[in-house]
Design a protein around this motif. Structure first.
Motif, PDB file in Angstrom:
ATOM      1  N   CYS A  28       0.850  -1.197   0.000  1.00  9.74           N
ATOM      2  CA  CYS A  28       0.000   0.000   0.000  1.00  9.74           C
ATOM      3  C   CYS A  28       0.885   1.247   0.000  1.00  9.74           C
ATOM      4  O   CYS A  28       1.855   1.323   0.764  1.00  9.74           O
ATOM      5  CB  CYS A  28      -0.908   0.023   1.226  1.00  9.74           C
ATOM      6  SG  CYS A  28      -2.117  -1.314   1.301  1.00  9.74           S
ATOM      7  N   ARG A  29       0.545   2.193  -0.827  1.00  9.56           N
ATOM      8  CA  ARG A  29       1.290   3.457  -0.897  1.00  9.56           C
ATOM      9  C   ARG A  29       0.387   4.606  -0.482  1.00  9.56           C
ATOM     10  O   ARG A  29      -0.768   4.687  -0.922  1.00  9.56           O
ATOM     11  CB  ARG A  29       1.807   3.695  -2.314  1.00  9.56           C
ATOM     12  CG  ARG A  29       2.691   4.932  -2.452  1.00  9.56           C
ATOM     13  CD  ARG A  29       3.361   4.989  -3.812  1.00  9.56           C
ATOM     14  NE  ARG A  29       2.472   5.478  -4.846  1.00  9.56           N
ATOM     15  CZ  ARG A  29       2.404   6.769  -5.241  1.00  9.56           C
ATOM     16  NH1 ARG A  29       3.175   7.671  -4.668  1.00  9.56           N
ATOM     17  NH2 ARG A  29       1.583   7.127  -6.199  1.00  9.56           N
ATOM     18  N   ASP A  30       0.886   5.470   0.393  1.00  6.22           N
ATOM     19  CA  ASP A  30       0.136   6.649   0.819  1.00  6.22           C
ATOM     20  C   ASP A  30       0.265   7.740  -0.229  1.00  6.22           C
ATOM     21  O   ASP A  30       1.380   8.106  -0.628  1.00  6.22           O
ATOM     22  CB  ASP A  30       0.665   7.175   2.155  1.00  6.22           C
ATOM     23  CG  ASP A  30       0.397   6.213   3.297  1.00  6.22           C
ATOM     24  OD1 ASP A  30      -0.768   5.874   3.524  1.00  6.22           O
ATOM     25  OD2 ASP A  30       1.368   5.795   3.963  1.00  6.22           O
ATOM     26  N   VAL A  31      -0.860   8.266  -0.664  1.00  2.17           N
ATOM     27  CA  VAL A  31      -0.897   9.379  -1.613  1.00  2.17           C
ATOM     28  C   VAL A  31      -1.680  10.519  -0.960  1.00  2.17           C
ATOM     29  O   VAL A  31      -2.749  10.296  -0.391  1.00  2.17           O
ATOM     30  CB  VAL A  31      -1.584   8.962  -2.936  1.00  2.17           C
ATOM     31  CG1 VAL A  31      -1.681  10.147  -3.891  1.00  2.17           C
ATOM     32  CG2 VAL A  31      -0.836   7.804  -3.589  1.00  2.17           C
ATOM     33  N   HIS A  41      -6.227  12.045   1.802  1.00  3.41           N
ATOM     34  CA  HIS A  41      -5.349  10.873   1.814  1.00  3.41           C
ATOM     35  C   HIS A  41      -5.971   9.734   1.015  1.00  3.41           C
ATOM     36  O   HIS A  41      -7.172   9.475   1.104  1.00  3.41           O
ATOM     37  CB  HIS A  41      -5.106  10.414   3.256  1.00  3.41           C
ATOM     38  CG  HIS A  41      -4.335   9.139   3.361  1.00  3.41           C
ATOM     39  ND1 HIS A  41      -4.924   7.947   3.732  1.00  3.41           N
ATOM     40  CD2 HIS A  41      -3.027   8.854   3.143  1.00  3.41           C
ATOM     41  CE1 HIS A  41      -4.012   6.988   3.736  1.00  3.41           C
ATOM     42  NE2 HIS A  41      -2.849   7.517   3.392  1.00  3.41           N
ATOM     43  N   ILE A  42      -5.136   9.045   0.254  1.00  2.00           N
ATOM     44  CA  ILE A  42      -5.572   7.938  -0.594  1.00  2.00           C
ATOM     45  C   ILE A  42      -4.604   6.776  -0.421  1.00  2.00           C
ATOM     46  O   ILE A  42      -3.389   6.974  -0.345  1.00  2.00           O
ATOM     47  CB  ILE A  42      -5.600   8.375  -2.076  1.00  2.00           C
ATOM     48  CG1 ILE A  42      -6.652   9.462  -2.281  1.00  2.00           C
ATOM     49  CG2 ILE A  42      -5.875   7.195  -3.017  1.00  2.00           C
ATOM     50  CD1 ILE A  42      -6.373  10.364  -3.436  1.00  2.00           C
ATOM     51  N   ILE A  79      -6.207   0.049  -7.409  1.00  2.00           N
ATOM     52  CA  ILE A  79      -7.120   0.708  -6.479  1.00  2.00           C
ATOM     53  C   ILE A  79      -6.554   2.036  -5.963  1.00  2.00           C
ATOM     54  O   ILE A  79      -5.403   2.104  -5.513  1.00  2.00           O
ATOM     55  CB  ILE A  79      -7.423  -0.208  -5.279  1.00  2.00           C
ATOM     56  CG1 ILE A  79      -8.045  -1.534  -5.723  1.00  2.00           C
ATOM     57  CG2 ILE A  79      -8.314   0.512  -4.263  1.00  2.00           C
ATOM     58  CD1 ILE A  79      -9.418  -1.441  -6.295  1.00  2.00           C
ATOM     59  N   TYR A  80      -7.394   3.062  -6.007  1.00  2.00           N
ATOM     60  CA  TYR A  80      -7.162   4.323  -5.302  1.00  2.00           C
ATOM     61  C   TYR A  80      -8.298   4.450  -4.283  1.00  2.00           C
ATOM     62  O   TYR A  80      -9.415   4.824  -4.647  1.00  2.00           O
ATOM     63  CB  TYR A  80      -7.163   5.503  -6.262  1.00  2.00           C
ATOM     64  CG  TYR A  80      -6.030   5.492  -7.265  1.00  2.00           C
ATOM     65  CD1 TYR A  80      -4.791   6.060  -6.960  1.00  2.00           C
ATOM     66  CD2 TYR A  80      -6.186   4.897  -8.516  1.00  2.00           C
ATOM     67  CE1 TYR A  80      -3.752   6.039  -7.874  1.00  2.00           C
ATOM     68  CE2 TYR A  80      -5.155   4.878  -9.441  1.00  2.00           C
ATOM     69  CZ  TYR A  80      -3.936   5.451  -9.115  1.00  2.00           C
ATOM     70  OH  TYR A  80      -2.906   5.422 -10.025  1.00  2.00           O
ATOM     71  N   ALA A  81      -8.019   4.078  -3.041  1.00  2.00           N
ATOM     72  CA  ALA A  81      -9.048   4.065  -2.001  1.00  2.00           C
ATOM     73  C   ALA A  81      -8.903   5.321  -1.157  1.00  2.00           C
ATOM     74  O   ALA A  81      -7.911   5.507  -0.456  1.00  2.00           O
ATOM     75  CB  ALA A  81      -8.911   2.813  -1.144  1.00  2.00           C
ATOM     76  N   VAL A  82      -9.895   6.178  -1.230  1.00  2.00           N
ATOM     77  CA  VAL A  82      -9.788   7.522  -0.670  1.00  2.00           C
ATOM     78  C   VAL A  82     -10.423   7.593   0.718  1.00  2.00           C
ATOM     79  O   VAL A  82     -11.484   7.016   0.961  1.00  2.00           O
ATOM     80  CB  VAL A  82     -10.425   8.554  -1.637  1.00  2.00           C
ATOM     81  CG1 VAL A  82     -11.887   8.235  -1.907  1.00  2.00           C
ATOM     82  CG2 VAL A  82     -10.267   9.964  -1.126  1.00  2.00           C
ATOM     83  N   GLY A  89      -9.867   8.442   9.364  1.00  2.00           N
ATOM     84  CA  GLY A  89      -8.817   8.193   8.389  1.00  2.00           C
ATOM     85  C   GLY A  89      -7.775   9.296   8.470  1.00  2.00           C
ATOM     86  O   GLY A  89      -7.632   9.956   9.495  1.00  2.00           O
ATOM     87  N   LYS A  90      -7.079   9.528   7.358  1.00  2.00           N
ATOM     88  CA  LYS A  90      -5.931  10.421   7.367  1.00  2.00           C
ATOM     89  C   LYS A  90      -6.114  11.658   6.497  1.00  2.00           C
ATOM     90  O   LYS A  90      -5.157  12.389   6.243  1.00  2.00           O
ATOM     91  CB  LYS A  90      -4.679   9.632   6.951  1.00  2.00           C
ATOM     92  CG  LYS A  90      -4.408   8.458   7.891  1.00  2.00           C
ATOM     93  CD  LYS A  90      -3.224   7.614   7.485  1.00  2.00           C
ATOM     94  CE  LYS A  90      -3.039   6.420   8.413  1.00  2.00           C
ATOM     95  NZ  LYS A  90      -1.897   5.573   8.052  1.00  2.00           N
ATOM     96  N   SER A  91      -7.342  11.890   6.022  1.00  2.00           N
ATOM     97  CA  SER A  91      -7.638  13.147   5.333  1.00  2.00           C
ATOM     98  C   SER A  91      -7.905  14.239   6.365  1.00  2.00           C
ATOM     99  O   SER A  91      -8.078  13.960   7.560  1.00  2.00           O
ATOM    100  CB  SER A  91      -8.865  12.980   4.423  1.00  2.00           C
ATOM    101  OG  SER A  91      -8.594  12.104   3.353  1.00  2.00           O
TER     102      SER A  91
END
Length: 286
Positions: A28-31, A41-42, A79-82, A89-91
């Motif tokens: 998993c990569r944090d975007v 955060h995605i 997957i881009y899971a937002v 979460g992290k948004s």
């Protein structure tokens, strides 16, 4: 204003988020991208050579839990899971109105921020309502859409959730975990749906998150007709929040290029059969 009850509660919620994410057994990569409403955060994961798919989770829940529930998507799709802004979460902890189309504008910004002109989308519950608002605001950005037990199409009258309040109140007063299960059963119908990951998520939400009761309001029928993208809508027959009978009948009327499907015998929380999972994968793959 924080969406969490306490700072320590925020830390515990994010600890569960990370622990559930690790269970996927996928890298998993944090975007992070910037939208007009705040930083978002995605999680980028799944089959990185597959078709891109933007995934929206349920309300008062997390992307990590949502990916566990729909992990069958990871094999085929990039997957881009937002993390929905203003939810666990992290948004950024920015509260948007569920009554207007701000969530649709935010989702449109997410797609642009990821560098896409158009992308396939998958939304569950609250996330389905976010996707429905996106279909109204920026229909040209939606390549295909799958809405699972969605809000925003034909929500049940709020009185249908009142029965859940008694066991929830008992839990808040006693902290006995049996009342968490009693509360969740109103949405799950079947006890086997309530596995450890689900009960951990529900408990975390009750203990640490300032619960959002309002769901994305029903979209304007004329607005959503602007979206010509192929759309699959799946709703639970016994869903107390977004019952299939109401959701699917209106979806057929207002979503022009739609396929509808009833999850028979299912409540809001559900387990899909292998044939239902295949239906989703095939729909998104064509």
């Amino acid at each position: 204003m924080s969406i969490y009850k306490t700072q320590s509660g925020r830390e515990m919620s994010l600890k569960l988020y990370d622990a559930q994410l690790k269970k996927l057994d996928y890298s998993c990569r944090d975007v992070y991208i910037h939208t007009r409403f705040g930083r978002t955060h995605i999680i980028e994961t799944g089959n990185l050579s597959g078709e891109p798919l933007l995934v929206f989770h349920g309300g008062n829940s997390t992307t990590a839990y949502n990916l566990l529930m729909y992990r069958f998507l990871l094999m085929d799709f990039h997957i881009y899971a937002v993390d929905i802004i203003g939810h666990p979460g992290k948004s950024d902890e920015v509260n948007l109105s569920h009554r207007n189309y701000d969530y649709g504008k935010w989702a449109s910004d997410v797609i642009s921020g990821l560098g896409f002109d158009k992308i396939a989308c998958f939304g569950v519950s609250f996330g389905g309502g976010v996707l429905a608002k996106l279909m109204c605001i920026a229909p040209e950005k939606v390549k295909k859409s799958v809405l699972i037990v969605p809000s925003g199409i034909n929500n049940a009258f709020p009185i249908s959730t009142v029965k859940m309040m008694l066991p929830l109140l008992k839990y808040k007063l006693t902290k006995k975990e049996k009342y968490i299960k009693e509360t969740a059963l109103f949405m799950a119908i079947k006890e086997e749906i309530l596995d450890k990951d689900t009960l951990d998520m529900v408990k975390d939400s009750f203990d640490h998150v300032k619960t959002k009761v309002g769901m994305p309001s029903n979209v304007n029928g004329k607005l959503i007709q602007r979206c010509k993208a192929p759309t699959l809508i799946m709703a639970g027959e016994k869903d107390c929040l977004f019952p299939a009978k109401k959701v699917l009948s209106r979806a057929k009327r207002i979503i022009l290029n739609s396929t509808t499907y009833m999850l028979k015998g299912c409540g809001h929380m559900h387990m899909m059969s292998e044939s239902e999972k295949k239906m989703i994968v095939d729909f998104l793959s064509v």
